[in-house]
Design an enzyme around this catalytic site. Sequence first.
Site, mmCIF file in Angstrom:
data_model
loop_
_atom_site.group_PDB
_atom_site.id
_atom_site.type_symbol
_atom_site.label_atom_id
_atom_site.label_comp_id
_atom_site.label_asym_id
_atom_site.label_seq_id
_atom_site.Cartn_x
_atom_site.Cartn_y
_atom_site.Cartn_z
ATOM 1 N N ARG A 57 33.193 -34.460 33.764
ATOM 2 C CA ARG A 57 33.434 -33.123 33.238
ATOM 3 C C ARG A 57 34.922 -32.796 33.309
ATOM 4 N NH1 ARG A 57 28.337 -30.660 35.031
ATOM 5 N NH2 ARG A 57 27.031 -32.403 35.678
ATOM 6 N N ASP A 68 33.261 -26.917 34.603
ATOM 7 C CA ASP A 68 32.382 -27.918 35.226
ATOM 8 C C ASP A 68 31.178 -28.206 34.340
ATOM 9 O OD1 ASP A 68 31.974 -25.146 36.133
ATOM 10 O OD2 ASP A 68 30.154 -25.930 37.030
ATOM 11 N N ASN A 69 30.968 -27.380 33.333
ATOM 12 C CA ASN A 69 29.875 -27.624 32.394
ATOM 13 C C ASN A 69 30.407 -28.116 31.048
ATOM 14 O OD1 ASN A 69 28.074 -26.746 34.333
ATOM 15 N ND2 ASN A 69 28.050 -24.643 33.596
ATOM 16 N N ASP A 109 24.317 -29.166 30.814
ATOM 17 C CA ASP A 109 23.998 -28.096 31.768
ATOM 18 C C ASP A 109 23.426 -26.855 31.096
ATOM 19 O OD1 ASP A 109 24.555 -29.707 33.840
ATOM 20 O OD2 ASP A 109 26.213 -28.544 34.652
ATOM 21 N N GLY A 135 30.424 -29.986 42.442
ATOM 22 C CA GLY A 135 29.743 -31.280 42.629
ATOM 23 C C GLY A 135 28.246 -31.174 42.420
ATOM 24 N N ASP A 157 19.465 -25.069 47.988
ATOM 25 C CA ASP A 157 18.400 -25.928 48.522
ATOM 26 C C ASP A 157 18.285 -27.257 47.772
ATOM 27 O OD1 ASP A 157 17.431 -25.101 46.122
ATOM 28 O OD2 ASP A 157 15.587 -24.193 46.895
HETATM 29 P P1 AMP Z 1 25.378 -25.055 37.232
HETATM 30 O O1 AMP Z 1 24.573 -23.831 37.261
HETATM 31 O O2 AMP Z 1 24.594 -26.248 36.813
HETATM 32 O O3 AMP Z 1 26.626 -24.961 36.453
HETATM 33 O O4 AMP Z 1 25.772 -25.329 38.761
HETATM 34 C C1 AMP Z 1 26.938 -24.903 39.397
HETATM 35 C C2 AMP Z 1 27.051 -25.545 40.749
HETATM 36 O O5 AMP Z 1 26.065 -25.010 41.626
HETATM 37 C C3 AMP Z 1 26.852 -27.041 40.765
HETATM 38 O O6 AMP Z 1 27.725 -27.583 41.718
HETATM 39 C C4 AMP Z 1 25.411 -27.193 41.199
HETATM 40 O O7 AMP Z 1 25.155 -28.439 41.791
HETATM 41 C C5 AMP Z 1 25.282 -26.057 42.206
HETATM 42 N N1 AMP Z 1 23.895 -25.602 42.362
HETATM 43 C C6 AMP Z 1 23.184 -24.855 41.491
HETATM 44 N N2 AMP Z 1 21.946 -24.635 41.956
HETATM 45 C C7 AMP Z 1 21.861 -25.254 43.155
HETATM 46 C C8 AMP Z 1 20.817 -25.401 44.139
HETATM 47 N N3 AMP Z 1 19.609 -24.867 43.973
HETATM 48 N N4 AMP Z 1 21.103 -26.116 45.240
HETATM 49 C C9 AMP Z 1 22.319 -26.671 45.418
HETATM 50 N N5 AMP Z 1 23.315 -26.573 44.546
HETATM 51 C C10 AMP Z 1 23.106 -25.870 43.415
HETATM 52 MG MG MG Z 2 26.752 -27.219 36.008
#
Ligand code: AMP
Ligand code: MG
Length: 486
Positions: A176, A245-246, A255, A83, A118
Amino acid sequence: MLFDNSYQNLPQDFFERINPVPVKDPQLIIFNNDLGRSLGIDQKINKKELANIFSGNEILKGSSPIALAYAGHQFGNFVNQLGDGRAVLLGEVSTPNQERFDMQLKGSGQTRFSRQGDGRSPLGPVIREYVVSEAMNALGIPSTRSLAAVTTGEKVFREVILPGGILTRIAKSHIRVGTFEYFATQKNTENLKTLADYTIKRHFLSLKDVANPYLSLLEIVSERQIELISKWMGVGFIHGVMNTDNTSIVGETIDYGPCAFMDEYNPSTVFSSIDAHGRYAFGNQPLIAQWNMACFANSLLGLIDKDTEKATSKAQKVINNFPNKMSEAVMSVMCKKIGLDSTKTNSQEALTKLLRIMLDNKSDYTLTFRYLSEIIKGKRDSLFKQQFLEHNQISNWLKEWKELIKDQNLAKKEIALSMESSNPVFIPRNHLVERAIEAAVENNDFSEMKTLLTILSKPYEEQSKYGEYMKPPKPLEVVHQTFCGT
Ligand code: AMP
Ligand code: MG
């Protein structure tokens, strides 16, 4: 600007209503005027106000922020809840051309999906996504766009302390493969059907009245992936985190994490620090797209047919056809780069041979093809040959290639134009992107980022003033690893 928010009319389980968490001192880095205009955004808004809006400190009229729920396979392992953990969808913008785009803030604070995170983003990844997504769009590759970037005036704590940033992302969709997996794994057929119907209504209206819309959805999403990934292969783009998810349902690149462009040709190239086994290596991307579509198929089974065996057999057919269609698409993109017809066996052989020689000679993926296009126009072949350590093999290849070109009986000018339109002069090379990030993070200096954006907005045009930006990195400039930096 007009908001027309439809996703939040879906059931509660699809999202959380949550406002961006305000930041201390937002400052505008950049606003994408052209994109803003196409979205119908008032061009007279001043910088201070743009910073307030695109940091989430001010919520625009009609915007009703939500964080989206989804799941996903990360590096092959299923995670049942991911999410938007550091992003919110501000709303759907309805454009003057009657199109609909999601407007999302990335780095906007915690949501119920943040887990331990965060909810913030350091400035570096914001710069990287802004530059690379805009470059992809200019290269003619479907991608989410970047509308604005701000600094937050706050610190983000990672292994080191970094300045914070927020990116405003524009996407046709934030649905996605992982969104489908989210409901499929909960065995919530009702929500799954609602999602599929919403997806069809919003993005694939032509499927509404076909015999089996959900099977057709699998087909069309697979086709979009094939088109997208074949285009990545043509420019040497490595996404780095091709998790489900990407994987956008509409086939946009989405992403941007540890993504990178390959300099020297090598299919096993990996930059991402978290991709220890090379799952998402350059040459693996077509195969991974198929793997992701198999996950998508799996999550749609219950909708494709009530009889599981029948559903599986129908979906399996689509997945089985995937590799051939993907090879054809990649071949078509690649043969265009050498000015040959991809349906002919000898064109395909010439391509395979050239790639083999390029691999042996560590040739630059971008310059080799670009300089080849110039030979057609009667230029000397010295720049092309400079991309090879040893000249015998490539000289022979050139002779054979010239024969094949001649046999096509097409005007040279036409071939040259077609080649030039698929062989960029400029790509966002890693060392250039890193340099822009470093200037931004260390000195709050965004001039390098802006120069890059100017050059990369016309990637297929020679821009003599910027000759240095064409070149591959010098040995000391080579970037060996890229990081998510989240
Ligand atoms: P991604 O790297 O964009 O594929 O992110 C994978 C998952 O990790 C997603 O659900 C993002 O919302 C979550 N996520 C990545 N970085 C953070 C962060 N700094 N704080 C909260 N959620 C994160
Ligand atoms: Mg992502």
